[in-house]
Design an enzyme around this catalytic site. Sequence first.
Site, short mmCIF file in Angstrom:
data_model
loop_
_atom_site.label_atom_id
_atom_site.label_comp_id
_atom_site.label_asym_id
_atom_site.label_seq_id
_atom_site.Cartn_x
_atom_site.Cartn_y
_atom_site.Cartn_z
N HIS A 21 0.84 -1.16 -0.16
CA HIS A 21 -0.28 0.01 0.19
C HIS A 21 0.93 1.38 -0.01
O HIS A 21 0.63 2.25 -0.70
CB HIS A 21 -0.88 -0.09 1.35
CG HIS A 21 -1.57 1.17 1.35
ND1 HIS A 21 -1.20 2.31 1.89
CD2 HIS A 21 -2.95 1.67 0.74
CE1 HIS A 21 -2.27 3.27 1.81
NE2 HIS A 21 -3.02 2.74 1.28
N ARG A 79 29.33 -4.73 -17.00
CA ARG A 79 30.68 -5.22 -16.18
C ARG A 79 30.07 -6.22 -15.37
O ARG A 79 29.29 -6.16 -14.37
CB ARG A 79 31.21 -4.06 -15.59
CG ARG A 79 31.85 -3.09 -16.33
CD ARG A 79 32.57 -1.99 -15.75
NE ARG A 79 32.01 -1.26 -14.75
CZ ARG A 79 31.26 0.08 -15.36
NH1 ARG A 79 31.59 0.31 -16.68
NH2 ARG A 79 30.56 0.73 -14.57
N ARG A 81 30.95 -7.97 -20.46
CA ARG A 81 32.55 -8.37 -20.38
C ARG A 81 32.82 -9.35 -19.25
O ARG A 81 31.99 -9.05 -18.26
CB ARG A 81 33.37 -7.06 -19.99
CG ARG A 81 34.69 -7.29 -19.69
CD ARG A 81 35.55 -5.81 -19.46
NE ARG A 81 35.41 -5.70 -18.06
CZ ARG A 81 35.64 -4.35 -17.67
NH1 ARG A 81 36.14 -3.35 -18.16
NH2 ARG A 81 35.53 -4.09 -16.40
N GLU A 125 43.25 -3.02 -24.76
CA GLU A 125 43.76 -2.07 -23.61
C GLU A 125 44.86 -2.33 -23.37
O GLU A 125 45.62 -2.03 -22.38
CB GLU A 125 42.85 -2.37 -22.48
CG GLU A 125 42.88 -3.93 -22.06
CD GLU A 125 41.73 -4.22 -21.02
OE1 GLU A 125 41.15 -3.68 -20.23
OE2 GLU A 125 41.18 -5.49 -21.01
N GLY A 135 39.33 0.18 -24.19
CA GLY A 135 39.23 0.54 -23.02
C GLY A 135 40.46 1.72 -22.63
O GLY A 135 41.70 1.27 -22.52
N SER A 136 39.90 2.90 -23.02
CA SER A 136 41.00 3.99 -22.91
C SER A 136 41.68 4.08 -21.69
O SER A 136 42.92 4.60 -21.93
CB SER A 136 40.19 5.31 -23.52
OG SER A 136 39.19 5.51 -22.62
N ASN A 137 40.99 3.84 -20.52
CA ASN A 137 42.06 4.11 -19.39
C ASN A 137 43.29 3.12 -19.28
O ASN A 137 44.16 3.68 -19.10
CB ASN A 137 40.99 3.74 -18.23
CG ASN A 137 40.21 4.90 -17.77
OD1 ASN A 137 40.42 6.21 -18.38
ND2 ASN A 137 39.14 4.72 -17.13
N ASP A 138 43.15 1.87 -19.39
CA ASP A 138 44.15 0.90 -19.32
C ASP A 138 45.34 1.22 -20.66
O ASP A 138 46.19 0.89 -20.41
CB ASP A 138 43.65 -0.46 -19.46
CG ASP A 138 43.45 -0.90 -18.03
OD1 ASP A 138 43.64 -0.26 -17.10
OD2 ASP A 138 42.99 -2.14 -17.89
N CYS A 148 34.83 2.53 -25.08
CA CYS A 148 34.04 2.43 -23.64
C CYS A 148 34.89 3.33 -22.61
O CYS A 148 35.94 2.92 -22.24
CB CYS A 148 33.59 1.17 -23.04
SG CYS A 148 34.72 -0.24 -22.77
#
Length: 804
Positions: free
Chosen positions: A421, A511, A579, A681, A702-705, A752
């Site tokens: 409710h 992920r 992934r 990556e 994976g642009s960071n790694d 990504c």
Amino acid sequence: MSNDISRVMWFEDLRRSDVPTVGGKNASLGELISALAPHGIQVPPGFALTAAAYREYLDVNHLRPVIASLLDDLAAGKRTLAEAGQAIRRAILDGNWPAATAQAVAQAYAELNRRSGRPEVDVAVRSSATAEDLPDASFAGQQETFLNVRGERAVLDASRRCYASLFTDRAISYRQAKGFDHMKVALSVGVQRMVRSDRGGAGVMFTIDTETGFDKVVLINAAWGLGESVVQGTVEPDEYEVFKPLLADEALAPIIGKRCGAKEHKLIYATSGQGTTQYVATAKAERVALVLDDAQILALSRWGCLIEAHYGRPMDMEWARDGETGEMFIVQARPETVQSRREAGSTKLYRIKKAGRTLATGVSVGDAVATGQVCIIESPREMAKFVDGAILVTQSTDPDWVPVMRRASAIVTNEGGRTSHAAIVSRELGLPAIVGTGNATEVLHDEQQVTVSCAQGREGFIYEGLAEYDVEDVDFTQLPATRTKVMLNLANPAAAFRWWRVPADGIGLARMEFVVSNLIKIHPMALVRYDTLADAQAKAAIAALTAGYESKTEYFVDRLARGLGRIAALQYPHPVVVRMSDFKTNEYAHLIGGAAFEPKEENPMLGFRGASRYYSPRYREGFALECQAIARLRNQLGFTNVIVMIPFCRSAREADRVLAVMAENGLVRGQAGLEVYVMCEIPSNVILAHAFAQRFDGFSIGSNDLTQLTLGVDRDSAELSDLFDEQDDAVKWMIRNVITEAHKSGADVGLCGQAPSDHPEFAEFLVECGIDSMSVSPDSFIAVKRRVARAEAAHQPGATPPAL
């Protein structure tokens, strides 16, 4: 038409056009029986006392002038709502039945006995107002329902009490708010054969997600015993979610959510005393068991879809399973009146920026944020002490609470689920609510400043103090079309549905490790090797979490498949790239039972992670469970739009080993349309792009790694933060070349990462390079979509990228 028929009508003779005659509830039951019984939908038989019988009751007992006078006193402030309501109800209860009506009810009840083969069949006596259950207003739950009523006299007594309930305080205040004339609303009464769900189970079903309005799911709540416990929110029910677009295929079981509720008590027939029903504690086995099995969930969902299709709008239904016969029944159906009215192309996005410590959590209702002072109320009788605009905190609510709920800025309850409710009324009032906290009345106190956040998915949070948050009005219909796909990065199944209105081209990164850490919480190898696990504390935690599952490993496979299914459903049939797990060893070690299976590494970022784990004896059996979950997700749930992605794959030889292990576990690239991508990556992924393109269908950068390993910069180092730059010429060379090489081999390439969101010029660079897709966080989608459109307008597809 005879005189009796004007007072009593059988359900099978009613249609939904008969609302003025028998009210919304009874008209809908008649519609279900007449139109949908041929499709196998079962509805318990019964009859209705018509609105004409109600009006005759008022006239014979001279009640109209009495009621009108009391309502005039209320409007003039001469009486309080409580005083006026009580006086009207007493006058109705003191009335006598017209002889013709009493005789008609007696004859109908005798016929229902004959049809049921019982001398005094047990019935539910339900109110059905002539203005209820309309597409733009819901009177559900405002009038009374009486269960396990037996005998002609008891039916008449319960019907009279239904009449009186048309003037409860909450019903009077609701009609005032909606602008309904009190004297023009009449009440019909439905008398329906009871389903013995006191020995089985019951609950509610919606053909739309009640929090987000996502219209591709059926939501079912279920509890043991009679369904009133679910409707009233006095029990934490099971919750099941089913993906509608795949229900037509009988070979699939697209159940994307199954949560076992606590179900600590149930409502059954009374065995002593004056009441007809009573609450009793559930057995321990009932608490850990699901009320419905998969076949029943799917059958009920298909019924829901048939009913929705017939009515042409999202529906709110009540169902019951007979514990004696095992049969399923629909006992009520009405239009859903909240989410189905929201504007599909626009929405408000709430984002918490800074918040205090978490004080309590529960099931979130809505997606808004509210701040204010706590006001704890134990009973509607205490509503005079409620401070307007405060956050109402209580054990649970029922229709008597509506007048005070209207005055709150948010609602928090200890008990209840998403269809309780408190949840239903909060949605209709447009208030954020958190239900089923378990302990809010204990951990919060009056006048305490708190924040109620429903903006973070299915779990709601109550934070200490007044949090900082943003509110953004978004109109998705004004976004430009682009050649480059703009997709979403998602990880949290609980929050996935809130983004269903975003016109994305799919999900570029889902992920898996987030699902494992948040939904599963257990290291997969601790489940595989449970019997030999030495950690007693971990074993106890695992035993508790996996209770009700046929095996420890089935817990992992089932929860992972359904968690990912919730994400895959959001963008079906667009591609969803999942992934495989990419925990580092130190992160794996923090899962329950994980410490025993993980080596200690000086640099986990460059250690035993990604592809290297999948064929290693240390983790191969854990990876097999991941593969089984993906196979179930695609083959049994039906999400063939899911693409598998392998992270941190260092060499072509390693790629071959991983693909072989996948094939051993039922995931063969190219079979049943399965595509497999690789994360780009590591510099070797670029240098040997042609070799990787022979083994994989696509690359996701994976642009960071990739930046970290190209520049030799620890991305988490504060000392080196100035050197970490995704727009460095070396990194851009890597990206440009992998796109070129991949396209030569016919492989797709996406990126990504946050860079396109943070830097407009980086998004333009990717468009110039001819990238196929970008995958960004949902809150960045609009900005990136616009940047990509501008870049495409300035640089026609196929143009040669500028030299660096």
